[in-house]
Design an enzyme around this catalytic site. Structure first.
Site, short mmCIF file in Angstrom:
data_model
loop_
_atom_site.label_atom_id
_atom_site.label_comp_id
_atom_site.label_asym_id
_atom_site.label_seq_id
_atom_site.Cartn_x
_atom_site.Cartn_y
_atom_site.Cartn_z
N GLU A 19 66.79 67.14 -13.32
CA GLU A 19 66.29 68.62 -13.30
C GLU A 19 64.58 68.73 -12.96
O GLU A 19 63.91 69.07 -13.75
CB GLU A 19 66.16 68.97 -15.12
CG GLU A 19 65.81 67.82 -15.93
CD GLU A 19 65.79 68.34 -17.32
OE1 GLU A 19 66.72 68.93 -17.73
OE2 GLU A 19 64.88 67.53 -17.96
N GLY A 42 61.87 70.16 -10.97
CA GLY A 42 61.01 71.34 -10.68
C GLY A 42 60.17 71.07 -9.35
O GLY A 42 60.56 71.93 -8.52
N ARG A 43 59.09 70.50 -9.34
CA ARG A 43 58.00 70.10 -8.60
C ARG A 43 58.63 69.69 -7.05
O ARG A 43 58.33 70.18 -6.15
CB ARG A 43 57.26 68.90 -9.38
CG ARG A 43 55.98 68.65 -8.28
CD ARG A 43 55.21 67.57 -8.83
NE ARG A 43 55.27 67.49 -10.23
CZ ARG A 43 54.39 67.85 -10.99
NH1 ARG A 43 53.16 68.47 -10.40
NH2 ARG A 43 54.61 67.70 -12.37
N ARG A 53 45.83 73.52 -11.97
CA ARG A 53 46.20 72.15 -11.89
C ARG A 53 44.67 71.33 -11.38
O ARG A 53 44.34 70.51 -12.33
CB ARG A 53 47.16 71.58 -10.79
CG ARG A 53 48.71 72.26 -11.22
CD ARG A 53 49.66 71.45 -10.55
NE ARG A 53 49.89 70.21 -10.68
CZ ARG A 53 49.48 69.18 -10.12
NH1 ARG A 53 48.86 69.30 -8.92
NH2 ARG A 53 49.59 67.89 -10.48
N TYR A 100 43.78 69.23 -14.69
CA TYR A 100 44.05 67.96 -14.53
C TYR A 100 43.26 67.01 -13.74
O TYR A 100 43.21 65.83 -13.35
CB TYR A 100 45.48 67.62 -14.03
CG TYR A 100 46.58 68.37 -14.76
CD1 TYR A 100 46.74 68.22 -15.99
CD2 TYR A 100 47.59 68.80 -13.90
CE1 TYR A 100 47.92 68.89 -16.72
CE2 TYR A 100 48.86 69.69 -14.57
CZ TYR A 100 48.78 69.53 -15.98
OH TYR A 100 50.19 70.21 -16.44
N CYS A 111 34.35 82.18 -15.37
CA CYS A 111 32.96 81.72 -15.72
C CYS A 111 33.49 80.34 -16.74
O CYS A 111 33.06 80.05 -17.88
CB CYS A 111 32.80 82.76 -17.05
SG CYS A 111 32.23 84.11 -16.18
C1 LIG Z 1 58.71 70.20 -16.99
C2 LIG Z 1 60.02 69.73 -17.06
C3 LIG Z 1 61.09 69.31 -16.10
C4 LIG Z 1 60.40 69.45 -14.77
O1 LIG Z 1 59.48 68.70 -14.15
P1 LIG Z 1 58.82 68.49 -12.82
O2 LIG Z 1 57.76 67.44 -12.82
O3 LIG Z 1 58.42 69.75 -12.17
O4 LIG Z 1 60.11 67.94 -12.03
C5 LIG Z 1 62.22 68.86 -16.14
N1 LIG Z 1 62.78 68.79 -17.39
C6 LIG Z 1 61.87 69.16 -18.54
C7 LIG Z 1 62.54 68.98 -19.89
C8 LIG Z 1 60.60 69.56 -18.49
O5 LIG Z 1 59.89 69.90 -19.50
#
Ligand SMILES: *Cc1c(COP(=O)(O)O)cnc(C)c1O
Length: 428
Positions: free
Chosen positions: A275, A277-278, A313, A317, A344
């Site tokens: 799963e 995302g990044r 980010r 971070y 600000c």
């Molecule tokens: C945020 C998240 C992801 C995705 O993380 P990436 O670093 O963007 O790959 C996948 N699974 C869960 C449960 C998340 O909370």
């Protein structure tokens, strides 16, 4: 991408685009997103039923989710609006994985209505789910390995024993046992430990750990697992000296572990899900902003028209994002700047002490790797309005896929009309 040569647009193209869509805006590359997704699927083509459930939170724009859906992707949702977004792009059933925590009842009900794979974060969620949405056909649990696994410094998820997610190993046995006794026949196992990790070993260790656990649980309880979900968290190189994860190598290494621990043990076929995302959108999105001020005090500052509400980010971070001053790629990087937004808050800086070419007011700066956890993390603090999102289509055309917020949007949730405001001010 972390190198000026990777830009998918040129200065004149952006200058043309700005005439229609003023800065700041995010721009994504359809071609980049598609090619990367295909590469991931090729690397795991040996694994029947492999699927990446795109973590919607990374870039929750339906146009982007549609592209990934076309590339055989599912979605990983964690809230009601993310479920609705997925429904609107036509995703249903086992193309949706619902991985939430501290979940409100209505969200389980919606996930069940869509037929999503429900991934429970805790053993106490079993009776909660049963009451709110009934027991589904397929169930998955999120494993937290606690002390058994450590993650590198700076992992935003935190070390497993300190993180709020998932079930302990002992609880997993009980949880699958309860589900078996309730008649469930289809099972999955999930974990998510790494975040922005560039090492292959972080993921091969996770795969090995989950395969072992599948063997142990199925042996003890007499259930069969349909899939494991290795989670997201594959990193991308933000810094110029970092190398991308070798996805093909990762695929090959996980295949060997699969053959050893699953096939040989007669536990196959077992589908492999991820799963990310990044990895799916991060490198294929840029935040485009313009220099609007320069300031010479104890340091040299360039003020741009974007702020941390467009990309937080760096602010939260201290994350590095590569910057390109468009049209000056070849110029000497001999000016040291802090590049700031207008919030600000003194951490509203896209770069600190960064060596860049001399920047003039009006110069356009492309902030790299903003395609995931960028626009998505936007907010309205300090009256900042979220920027537009544009998409460069595979045919080379650029169009808007989300407009910028307006002052009207800022007031949209208030029952405080302009007329009332006027009458109040006339009273005082
Ligand atoms: C945020 C998240 C992801 C995705 O993380 P990436 O670093 O963007 O790959 C996948 N699974 C869960 C449960 C998340 O909370």
């Amino acid at each position: 991408m972390n190198d000026d040569s990777d830009l998918f647009f040129g200065l004149s193209e952006i200058q043309e685009t700005i005439k229609k869509y003023p800065t700041p805006f995010h721009i994504y590359s359809e071609k980049g997103i598609r090619e990367n997704a295909r590469r991931l699927y090729r690397a795991f083509s040996w694994s029947r039923g492999f699927k990446n459930y795109f973590a919607v939170k990374a870039c929750p724009n339906p146009y982007i989710v549609e592209i990934l859906r076309d590339e055989s992707g599912g979605v990983d949702c964690s809230s009601l609006p993310e479920l609705v977004l997925s429904e609107r792009v036509g995703l249903r059933g086992n193309d949706i994985m619902f991985t939430s925590n501290d979940t409100p009842a209505g969200e389980f009900a919606k996930a069940a209505e869509l037929g999503a794979i429900i991934n429970l974060d805790d053993i106490t969620h079993i009776p909660f789910l049963e009451k709110e949405a009934g027991i589904p056909d397929v169930i998955c649990f999120r494993y937290n390995p606690g002390q058994l696994r450590r993650t590198k410094e700076g992992n935003v998820i935190g070390t497993p024993s300190q993180s709020k997610y998932g079930l302990t190993k002992r609880q997993l046995f009980d949880a699958y046992g309860i589900m078996k006794s309730k008649g469930v026949k289809r099972f999955g196992l999930h974990t998510m430990i790494a975040s922005n990790d560039l090492s292959i070993s972080a993921f091969t260790e996770t795969a090995a750990m989950l395969f072992d656990l599948v063997a142990e649980i199925s042996g003890r309880l007499g259930i069969r697992f349909e899939f494991v979900n290795l989670g997201g968290g594959l990193g991308i190189p933000y810094r110029p000296n970092e190398k991308p994860v070798d996805i093909e190598e990762l695929g090959r290494e996980i295949k060997l572990i699969y053959e050893e621990k699953i096939e040989k043990a007669g536990l196959g076929p077992l589908k492999i899900f991820m799963e990310n995302g990044r990895l799916m959108t991060g490198p294929y999105g840029y935040l485009i902003t313009r220099a609007i001020h320069e300031k010479h005090i104890y340091k040299e500052y360039i003020g741009v028209d974007a702020s941390m509400s467009d990309l937080m980010r760096p602010g939260i971070y201290g994350a590095y994002h590569h910057l390109t001053v468009l049209g000056k790629e070849g110029a000497k990087h001999d000016h040291k700047y802090d590049i700031t937004g207008s919030l600000c808050e003194n951490n509203d800086k896209f770069a600190i002490d960064r060596l860049l070419p001399e920047i003039k007011i009006g110069d356009i700066i492309a902030i790299h790797n903003a395609g995931a956890h960028g626009h998505a993390m936007g907010f309205n603090y300090n009256g900042k309005l979220r920027s537009a999102e544009l998409l460069k289509r595979a045919d080379g055309s650029i169009g808007m896929i989300r407009r910028a917020e307006t002052v009207k949007d800022y007031f949209a949730t208030l029952d405080f009309p302009e007329s009332k405001f006027k009458s109040l001010s006339s009273v005082s």
